[in-house]
Design a protein around this motif. Structure first.
Motif, mmCIF file in Angstrom:
data_model
loop_
_atom_site.group_PDB
_atom_site.id
_atom_site.type_symbol
_atom_site.label_atom_id
_atom_site.label_comp_id
_atom_site.label_asym_id
_atom_site.label_seq_id
_atom_site.Cartn_x
_atom_site.Cartn_y
_atom_site.Cartn_z
ATOM 1 N N ASP A 357 0.813 -1.222 0.000
ATOM 2 C CA ASP A 357 0.000 0.000 0.000
ATOM 3 C C ASP A 357 0.841 1.265 0.000
ATOM 4 N N ARG A 358 2.093 1.163 0.508
ATOM 5 C CA ARG A 358 2.982 2.315 0.525
ATOM 6 C C ARG A 358 4.231 1.971 -0.259
ATOM 7 N N PRO A 379 2.371 7.242 -0.116
ATOM 8 C CA PRO A 379 1.298 6.338 -0.547
ATOM 9 C C PRO A 379 1.523 5.835 -1.974
ATOM 10 N N ARG A 380 1.089 4.622 -2.204
ATOM 11 C CA ARG A 380 1.210 4.006 -3.528
ATOM 12 C C ARG A 380 -0.039 4.300 -4.343
ATOM 13 N N ASN A 381 0.175 4.753 -5.586
ATOM 14 C CA ASN A 381 -0.923 4.987 -6.516
ATOM 15 C C ASN A 381 -0.598 4.282 -7.823
ATOM 16 N N THR A 421 -0.029 17.657 0.374
ATOM 17 C CA THR A 421 -0.246 16.871 -0.835
ATOM 18 C C THR A 421 -0.901 17.767 -1.874
#
Length: 550
Positions: A357-358, A379-381, A421
Motif C-alpha cells: 500500500d505504501r 502512498p502508492r498509486n 499533498t
C-alpha cells in the motif's frame, strides 16, 4: 579543760616535779592535779572528786603524766632526728629528682618541640611543595589554556581572514563582472555614437554641399546628380532606425542584468545574472570507461555530478578535479539526486513493481559518505513501472512525485512526514519536478510539455514546444530560468533551450552536442549553483559558462 590562769588572777601553785608550768582548770580555776586516763582530760582536784572519782575513771598524777610523756617524747627525739636526717636526704633526693626530672622532662619537651617543629616544618615544606606543584600545574594548565586560547584566536583570525579574503575575492570578481558588462555596454554605445556622428557629419556635409551648389547654376547642373545620389544612398541606409533599435536592445538587455543571491544545497551563492548572454564551452571532462551507458542523475554540489551505469551502480564525478569515484554498488536505479544541505542528499529511485500500500525505498536520504540515513515512504498509486523524481524547494522541503500520477508530495526531511499533498487537476507527472523561488512547481506533464502549478494545485502556466521530445528540465534556483535539454532527431544532437519561468523561450540551442553511441539516455542539462551549465553527450561532460553580449 585545762587553760592558763587569766593574767592578774593567777594562783600560786606548788612547784611541780620536773617542770615549772602553771596550769589551772578552765571550769574551777584551780591548778591541774590529775589526768583522767578514761576521758583523756587533765582535771583539778574538784573535777577529780566530783566527776572522775568512780571507775572506770583512772586518775594519774598530772606531774607523773607530764614527766612520763616528756620522757617518751625525749625518747623519740633521736628517732625524730634520724628521721629528720633521713628526710633531709629525701628532700635532697627530691630536689635532685626534681632537678633531674625537670632537666629530663625539659629535654623531652625540647625533643618534642624539636620533633614537632620538624614535623610542622616538614608539613609546611610538604604543603609548600604541594602548593608549588599546584601552582606549577595551574601555571601549566593556564599556559595550555592560554596556548589553546591563542591558537583558537589565531585560527579564528585565520578563518576570519580566509573568509574575508573569499568574500573580498568574490566581491572583486562580481565587481569585475559588472565592470566587464559596463565596458561592453560602453563600447557598444560608443560604436553607435561614432556611427551616429558619422551620419550627422555626412548630413552636414550634404547640407553644406547643397547650399554651395545652389549659388551657381553651372555648379548646380554639374554636381546635383552626385549630391542627389549621395542623399538617396544615406537615406536608404536607415541608420537612425538601426541605432535606435540597437539602443532599445541595449536598454532591454541591461535591464535584465541583476545581482542575484541565495541558498542552494545549504550554501550561499551570488552572481550577476538575468541576461540572455552567450554560452561558451569552458572545458570537457571524460567519463571513465568503467561507467557503462552513463545516465546523469543530478548535481549534489557545485562540482559533483552523480552518474548511474547500466548495472545501477552510482558514481560521482568531480568536474573540477576530473576524478570519478564509485559511491554505491549495484542496486536500485536512482532517477534523481538533490542536496538538502551540506550534509544530506535525497535520491528518488525506480522500481519495476510494487504490491504494498505504501512505496517503500523509493526515496532515500544519504549522508555525504553515501551511507543511508533513512528511507521515506509515500502512498502508492497505480501499478506497474514506477519511478520517483525528487527536488528540494527554497525551504529545504522535499518535493516528490510518483510517475504517471497526479499527486505531488511536500515532505519534511527531518522526520520524513508528508506536510502537504498537491493534486493536479486533469494532469499527471511524466517526469522530473522542479521548484521555483516563488514556491510554484514546474512539472513535466507531457512528452513536450511542462506545467507551472501553485502549492494548491492551480495551473499558472503551460510551457510547450513541439521540438521538446525526450526532454529534461532544470531550474536555476537563483534566477528561476529554465533550461530544457531535448533530442533533435533531425540533426542527431542534443540541444538546450533557455526559457523564462513564464514560458517565454529566451534563447534557442544555447548548447548543442552530438550524442555518443555509448549511452542511449544521457539525462538532463545540469545547472550549477554558480550559474554554469553541464551537458553530457555520453562520453564527456561539457561545462559551459555564460558571457554578456550585445
Amino acid at each position: 579543760m585545762a587553760a592558763r590562769f587569766p593574767e592578774g588572777n593567777q594562783v600560786q601553785l606548788r612547784p611541780r616535779k620536773g617542770h615549772d608550768m602553771t596550769w589551772s582548770c578552765d571550769k574551777h580555776g584551780e591548778p591541774i592535779a590529775f589526768y583522767c586516763k578514761k576521758h583523756g582530760l587533765p582535771v583539778c582536784d574538784r573535777c577529780a572528786i566530783k566527776e572522775h572519782c568512780q571507775k572506770p575513771c583512772e586518775l594519774d598524777d598530772i606531774e607523773d603524766v607530764i614527766f612520763e610523756r616528756r620522757k617518751k617524747l625525749d625518747e623519740k627525739r633521736p628517732k625524730i632526728q634520724e628521721l629528720q636526717k633521713e628526710m633531709k636526704a629525701v628532700d635532697l633526693k627530691i630536689k635532685t629528682a626534681l632537678a633531674f626530672s625537670d632537666t629530663n622532662l625539659q629535654t623531652i619537651n625540647n625533643n618534642i618541640q624539636a620533633s614537632y617543629h620538624n614535623k610542622i616544618k616538614s608539613v609546611k615544606e610538604k604543603e609548600d611543595r604541594m602548593i608549588r606543584v599546584i601552582n606549577e600545574e595551574a601555571d601549566e594548565e593556564i599556559r595550555l589554556v592560554n596556548e589553546k586560547r591563542e591558537k583558537r584566536i589565531k585560527d579564528c583570525n585565520n578563518e576570519k581572514e580566509k573568509e574575508q579574503k573569499l568574500i573580498k575575492d568574490k566581491e572583486t570578481k562580481l565587481l569585475s563582472d559588472a565592470k566587464t558588462i559596463s565596458e561592453i555596454v560602453s563600447k557598444k554605445i560608443k560604436d553607435l555614437t561614432i556611427k551616429s556622428q558619422h551620419v550627422i557629419n555626412t548630413i552636414k556635409n550634404i547640407e553644406s554641399t547643397i547650399t554651395r551648389i545652389n549659388q551657381h547654376d553651372e555648379t548646380l547642373v554639374n554636381e546635383a546628380p552626385q549630391v542627389l545620389a549621395s542623399i538617396d544612398e544615406n537615406l536608404s541606409l536607415n541608420v537612425h532606425q538601426d541605432v535606435s533599435d540597437c539602443l532599445d536592445r541595449i536598454e532591454s538587455e541591461v535591464e535584465r542584468v541583476k545581482f542575484v543571491e541565495g541558498q542552494v544545497g545549504g550554501k550561499y551563492y551570488d552572481r550577476i545574472d538575468g541576461y540572455i548572454g552567450k554560452w561558451e564551452l569552458v572545458k570537457s571532462i571524460h567519463i571513465p570507461s568503467v561507467v557503462n551507458e552513463p545516465f546523469v542523475c543530478g548535481l549534489v554540489s557545485e562540482d559533483e555530478i552523480c552518474v548511474l551505469d547500466d548495472n545501477n551502480a552510482m558514481y560521482v564525478t568531480n568536474i573540477n578535479t576530473q576524478h570519478t569515484e564509485k559511491v554505491i554498488d549495484v542496486g536500485v536505479w536512482i532517477t534523481s539526486c538533490v542536496p538538502i544541505d551540506s550534509n544530506v542528499i535525497v535520491c528518488g529511485k525506480l522500481r519495476w513493481d510494487c504490491t504494498c500500500d505504501r512505496l517503500d525505498g523509493f526515496i532515500t536520504l544519504y549522508d555525504r559518505q553515501w551511507k543511508v540515513i533513512r528511507d521515506i515512504n509515500i502512498p502508492r498509486n497505480g501499478v506497474g513501472f514506477l519511478f520517483h523524481m525528487v527536488y528540494v524547494d527554497r525551504d529545504g522541503m522535499i518535493i516528490a512525485a510518483q510517475s504517471y500520477q497526479s499527486n505531488i508530495y511536500v515532505i519534511n526531511p527531518a522526520d520524513g512526514k508528508i506536510v502537504n499533498t498537491i493534486t493536479m487537476q486533469g494532469k499527471k507527472v511524466w517526469g522530473e519536478i522542479q521548484a521555483l523561488s516563488s514556491g510554484d512547481i514546474v512539472v513535466k506533464t507531457g512528452y513536450d510539455k511542462y506545467t507551472v502549478i501553485s502549492r494548491s494545485g492551480e495551473e499558472k502556466a503551460v510551457i510547450h514546444c513541439d521540438e521538446w521530445g525526450s526532454s529534461w528540465c532544470r531550474v536555476d534556483k537563483l534566477t528561476d530560468t529554465l533550461y530544457i535539454a531535448y533530442r533533435d532527431r533531425t540533426r542527431s544532437t542534443y540541444a538546450v533551450d533557455q526559457v523564462s519561468r513564464d514560458g517565454i523561450i529566451q534563447a534557442r540551442r544555447i548548447m548543442e552536442y552530438v550524442q555518443s553511441k555509448r549511452s542511449p539516455i544521457t539525462g538532463p542539462c545540469l545547472v550549477t549553483p554558480s550559474g554554469n551549465l553541464v551537458g553530457c553527450d555520453g562520453d564527456k561532460f561539457h561545462l559551459y559558462k555564460k558571457t554578456f553580449i550585445l
